[in-house]
Scaffold this motif. Structure first.
Motif, PDB file in Angstrom:
ATOM      1  N   LEU A 139     -58.867 -14.592  -6.234  1.00 27.38           N
ATOM      2  CA  LEU A 139     -57.595 -14.796  -6.940  1.00 27.38           C
ATOM      3  C   LEU A 139     -56.417 -14.951  -5.980  1.00 27.38           C
ATOM      4  N   LEU A 140     -56.670 -14.855  -4.675  1.00 26.70           N
ATOM      5  CA  LEU A 140     -55.594 -15.025  -3.704  1.00 26.70           C
ATOM      6  C   LEU A 140     -55.054 -16.457  -3.759  1.00 26.70           C
ATOM      7  N   LEU A 141     -53.762 -16.589  -3.572  1.00 25.25           N
ATOM      8  CA  LEU A 141     -53.145 -17.910  -3.569  1.00 25.25           C
ATOM      9  C   LEU A 141     -53.563 -18.679  -2.326  1.00 25.25           C
ATOM     10  N   SER A 142     -53.886 -19.948  -2.513  1.00 26.75           N
ATOM     11  CA  SER A 142     -54.268 -20.794  -1.385  1.00 26.75           C
ATOM     12  C   SER A 142     -53.288 -21.949  -1.215  1.00 26.75           C
ATOM     13  N   ARG A 143     -52.087 -21.758  -1.747  1.00 29.71           N
ATOM     14  CA  ARG A 143     -50.980 -22.694  -1.578  1.00 29.71           C
ATOM     15  C   ARG A 143     -49.683 -21.942  -1.866  1.00 29.71           C
ATOM     16  N   PRO A 144     -48.537 -22.460  -1.407  1.00 26.57           N
ATOM     17  CA  PRO A 144     -47.267 -21.783  -1.713  1.00 26.57           C
ATOM     18  C   PRO A 144     -47.018 -21.744  -3.219  1.00 26.57           C
ATOM     19  N   ASP A 145     -46.370 -20.683  -3.676  1.00 25.55           N
ATOM     20  CA  ASP A 145     -46.087 -20.540  -5.106  1.00 25.55           C
ATOM     21  C   ASP A 145     -44.765 -19.797  -5.272  1.00 25.55           C
ATOM     22  N   GLN A 153     -48.687 -20.635   3.360  1.00 27.22           N
ATOM     23  CA  GLN A 153     -49.712 -21.574   2.913  1.00 27.22           C
ATOM     24  C   GLN A 153     -50.932 -20.907   2.276  1.00 27.22           C
ATOM     25  N   ASN A 154     -51.280 -19.699   2.722  1.00 26.87           N
ATOM     26  CA  ASN A 154     -52.525 -19.098   2.265  1.00 26.87           C
ATOM     27  C   ASN A 154     -52.434 -17.575   2.378  1.00 26.87           C
ATOM     28  N   GLN A 155     -52.675 -16.866   1.281  1.00 30.86           N
ATOM     29  CA  GLN A 155     -52.513 -15.412   1.282  1.00 30.86           C
ATOM     30  C   GLN A 155     -53.532 -14.703   2.174  1.00 30.86           C
ATOM     31  N   LEU A 156     -54.769 -15.179   2.185  1.00 31.90           N
ATOM     32  CA  LEU A 156     -55.760 -14.525   3.028  1.00 31.90           C
ATOM     33  C   LEU A 156     -55.381 -14.629   4.500  1.00 31.90           C
ATOM     34  N   ALA A 157     -54.941 -15.808   4.914  1.00 29.90           N
ATOM     35  CA  ALA A 157     -54.538 -15.991   6.317  1.00 29.90           C
ATOM     36  C   ALA A 157     -53.394 -15.049   6.684  1.00 29.90           C
ATOM     37  N   GLU A 172     -66.864 -17.431  -6.066  1.00 27.75           N
ATOM     38  CA  GLU A 172     -66.264 -18.735  -6.337  1.00 27.75           C
ATOM     39  C   GLU A 172     -66.356 -19.125  -7.805  1.00 27.75           C
ATOM     40  N   ASN A 173     -67.210 -18.450  -8.573  1.00 24.84           N
ATOM     41  CA  ASN A 173     -67.307 -18.718 -10.008  1.00 24.84           C
ATOM     42  C   ASN A 173     -66.259 -17.965 -10.818  1.00 24.84           C
ATOM     43  N   GLN A 174     -65.383 -17.225 -10.119  1.00 27.42           N
ATOM     44  CA  GLN A 174     -64.258 -16.591 -10.802  1.00 27.42           C
ATOM     45  C   GLN A 174     -62.915 -17.126 -10.315  1.00 27.42           C
ATOM     46  N   VAL A 175     -62.936 -18.252  -9.611  1.00 26.87           N
ATOM     47  CA  VAL A 175     -61.696 -18.943  -9.246  1.00 26.87           C
ATOM     48  C   VAL A 175     -61.169 -19.629 -10.501  1.00 26.87           C
ATOM     49  N   LEU A 176     -59.886 -19.397 -10.831  1.00 29.38           N
ATOM     50  CA  LEU A 176     -59.403 -19.768 -12.159  1.00 29.38           C
ATOM     51  C   LEU A 176     -58.241 -20.759 -12.195  1.00 29.38           C
ATOM     52  N   LYS A 177     -57.566 -21.001 -11.064  1.00 29.39           N
ATOM     53  CA  LYS A 177     -56.387 -21.863 -11.076  1.00 29.39           C
ATOM     54  C   LYS A 177     -56.356 -22.729  -9.824  1.00 29.39           C
ATOM     55  N   LYS A 179     -53.783 -23.276  -8.009  1.00 26.95           N
ATOM     56  CA  LYS A 179     -52.952 -22.656  -6.970  1.00 26.95           C
ATOM     57  C   LYS A 179     -53.696 -21.560  -6.213  1.00 26.95           C
ATOM     58  N   SER A 180     -54.820 -21.119  -6.771  1.00 28.28           N
ATOM     59  CA  SER A 180     -55.673 -20.169  -6.062  1.00 28.28           C
ATOM     60  C   SER A 180     -57.069 -20.766  -5.908  1.00 28.28           C
ATOM     61  N   TYR A 181     -57.116 -22.086  -5.720  1.00 24.88           N
ATOM     62  CA  TYR A 181     -58.417 -22.739  -5.640  1.00 24.88           C
ATOM     63  C   TYR A 181     -59.116 -22.415  -4.323  1.00 24.88           C
ATOM     64  N   TRP A 182     -60.321 -21.916  -4.457  1.00 25.73           N
ATOM     65  CA  TRP A 182     -61.167 -21.578  -3.316  1.00 25.73           C
ATOM     66  C   TRP A 182     -62.576 -22.079  -3.573  1.00 25.73           C
ATOM     67  N   ASP A 183     -63.306 -22.340  -2.501  1.00 23.86           N
ATOM     68  CA  ASP A 183     -64.752 -22.434  -2.537  1.00 23.86           C
ATOM     69  C   ASP A 183     -65.246 -21.839  -1.215  1.00 23.86           C
ATOM     70  N   ARG A 184     -66.541 -21.732  -1.045  1.00 28.33           N
ATOM     71  CA  ARG A 184     -67.065 -21.066   0.156  1.00 28.33           C
ATOM     72  C   ARG A 184     -66.677 -21.815   1.428  1.00 28.33           C
ATOM     73  N   GLN A 185     -66.630 -23.138   1.345  1.00 29.48           N
ATOM     74  CA  GLN A 185     -66.267 -23.926   2.521  1.00 29.48           C
ATOM     75  C   GLN A 185     -64.849 -23.600   2.970  1.00 29.48           C
ATOM     76  N   ARG A 186     -63.920 -23.518   2.026  1.00 27.05           N
ATOM     77  CA  ARG A 186     -62.526 -23.209   2.364  1.00 27.05           C
ATOM     78  C   ARG A 186     -62.398 -21.783   2.886  1.00 27.05           C
ATOM     79  N   LEU A 187     -63.160 -20.878   2.302  1.00 32.66           N
ATOM     80  CA  LEU A 187     -63.141 -19.503   2.782  1.00 32.66           C
ATOM     81  C   LEU A 187     -63.685 -19.430   4.214  1.00 32.66           C
ATOM     82  N   ASN A 188     -64.790 -20.129   4.450  1.00 36.62           N
ATOM     83  CA  ASN A 188     -65.414 -20.087   5.777  1.00 36.62           C
ATOM     84  C   ASN A 188     -64.521 -20.681   6.857  1.00 36.62           C
ATOM     85  N   GLN A 189     -63.705 -21.660   6.497  1.00 34.89           N
ATOM     86  CA  GLN A 189     -62.794 -22.258   7.476  1.00 34.89           C
ATOM     87  C   GLN A 189     -61.847 -21.216   8.061  1.00 34.89           C
ATOM     88  N   ILE A 190     -61.502 -20.221   7.262  1.00 36.60           N
ATOM     89  CA  ILE A 190     -60.630 -19.146   7.734  1.00 36.60           C
ATOM     90  C   ILE A 190     -61.438 -18.053   8.416  1.00 36.60           C
TER      91      ILE A 190
END
Length: 404
Positions: A139-145, A153-157, A172-177, A179-190
């Motif tokens: 549910l962390l934001l992955s873009r400014p809001d 740019q990214n709350q986890l970072a 990743e099956n509980q990503v809901l918006k 503005k908080s769009y994630w998948d494993r590839q995006r997570l792994n990049q960080i």
């Protein structure tokens, strides 16, 4: 066991709840990871993967209680006097953690916070924490809001920047918006740029049901309509309903008998100026759809919410004894595939699809939007411990589901 205790969300996330062998193994691995990295200068990350109901949060609860006990007792090195924080982006779950903190000697309410609040404070004081524990990191934001006062740019970072060690759970099956769009590839990049480990929780703890029904739900939220054998519901009350009001009456009976039973729904119902409330209307069924809960008590634990329809905003992360799920107008039967699909034109929740520059490919964006709606359905369908009832708004889907 006392039913009042079992129906208390604080009990379900209690740091003293018994862990299974799998959960205990995970806890030990995380504590070993923390001990190995707490005195090192670089950042380190431990990721817990697991579907809804696999017991991720209770493991985090116990770990954080152990960390704060060691920190405040001052006797357990290397954790003595460490500065730690527990972060969760879901306001309803945050309320429960803060309630738990009020009952424990080594947990303070200030130990639990929203990610945006933590990030904005650290941007001002530049304090580096030792350990940050993040529940529901999907549910962390992955873009400014701007609405959430998050300008980076990214709350986890940002959390990693201000924490030596980060422990997070991700599904990743509980990503809901968007503005908080994630998948494993995006997570792994960080994550891959730091020392890291991960662990996958498999066992389903919430739904007391045969694995066949879990598979059915997973397939359904990926477009397939499987058949079900009768024995899959031998110890779990699963029903496809033909009338929303009948489902509501059944939920009310279960609530009177067992407590903590609620109706929930996906998006798809236009907001109407009807007493200032947003209503779900299906035939002679009409109840307000609750997207916001401003009280300090969790939505599912308020007795009056038996007369409301819950949403992902009010029940994600919570256990219900029995849940009635309304599949709103966007969830449709697809006769070409004999499956289920999403009609994006019927989505009425504007918060789900916020534009972002890095999601500009129209084909990819359509696929992501449909996935987000199915993710909301996945979350709702996995709330019930003892029973799940389903009502589909679209007649064609309702007819097809009656045949499973």
């Amino acid at each position: 066991m006392n039913s009042t205790k079992v129906n208390d969300a604080r009990y379900k996330l209690s740091p003293f709840k018994h862990l299974t062998a799998e959960q205990l193994n995970l806890k030990n691995k995380i504590m070993t990871f923390i001990s190995a990295h707490i005195n090192k200068s670089n950042h380190a990350i431990f990721t817990i993967y697991g579907e809804a109901g696999t017991g991720k949060s209770v493991v985090l609860s116990q770990i954080f209680n152990d960390l704060q006990t060691a920190s405040r007792s001052g006797s357990e090195k290397p954790l003595a006097k460490t500065k730690n924080i527990f972060l969760v982006n879901h306001p309803e779950i945050l309320k429960i953690y803060q309630e738990i903190a009020g009952d424990q000697p080594n947990l303070y309410k200030k130990d639990f916070d929203r990610p945006t609040t933590f990030i904005n404070r650290r941007n001002k004081d530049q304090v580096i924490y030792d350990i940050a524990v993040i529940d529901e990191a999907h549910l962390l934001l992955s873009r400014p809001d701007r609405y959430n006062n998050f300008d980076q740019q990214n709350q986890l970072a940002e959390i990693i920047k201000y924490s030596k060690i980060v422990i997070l759970v991700f599904d990743e099956n509980q990503v809901l918006k968007t503005k908080s769009y994630w998948d494993r590839q995006r997570l792994n990049q960080i994550v891959q740029t730091y020392p890291h480990k991960n662990y996958v929780l498999h066992d389903q703890f919430r739904m007391q049901v045969d694995s066949q029904l879990i598979t059915w739900i997973d397939d359904f939220t990926h477009g397939k309509i499987d058949s079900l054998s009768k024995q899959c519901a031998d110890h779990f009350d699963f029903r496809v309903m033909n009338d929303a009001n009948d489902m509501y009456q059944l939920i009310k009976k279960q609530n009177q008998k067992f407590g903590l039973s609620r109706i929930v729904s996906t998006t798809g119902y236009p907001s109407k100026l009807d007493g200032g409330k947003h209503y779900i209307v299906e035939g002679n069924f009409k109840l307000p759809w609750d997207q916001y809960n401003y009280s300090r008590q969790a939505w599912a634990e308020k007795p009056k919410t038996i007369n409301e329809v819950g949403s992902i905003y009010t029940v994600q992360g919570f256990d219900l004894n029995y849940v009635g799920v309304i599949l709103g107008p966007p969830i449709e039967y697809d006769p070409r595939t004999d499956g289920v699909t999403v009609n994006l034109d019927k989505v009425t929740d504007s918060e789900i699809f916020k534009k972002r520059a890095d999601l500009s490919n129209p084909v990819e964006l359509t696929k992501i939007k449909k996935r987000l709606i199915m993710n909301t359905l996945n979350v709702l369908l996995k709330r019930g411990v003892h029973g799940l009832y389903i009502y589909a708004s679209q007649p064609a889907l309702r007819k097809r589901l009656a045949q499973i």
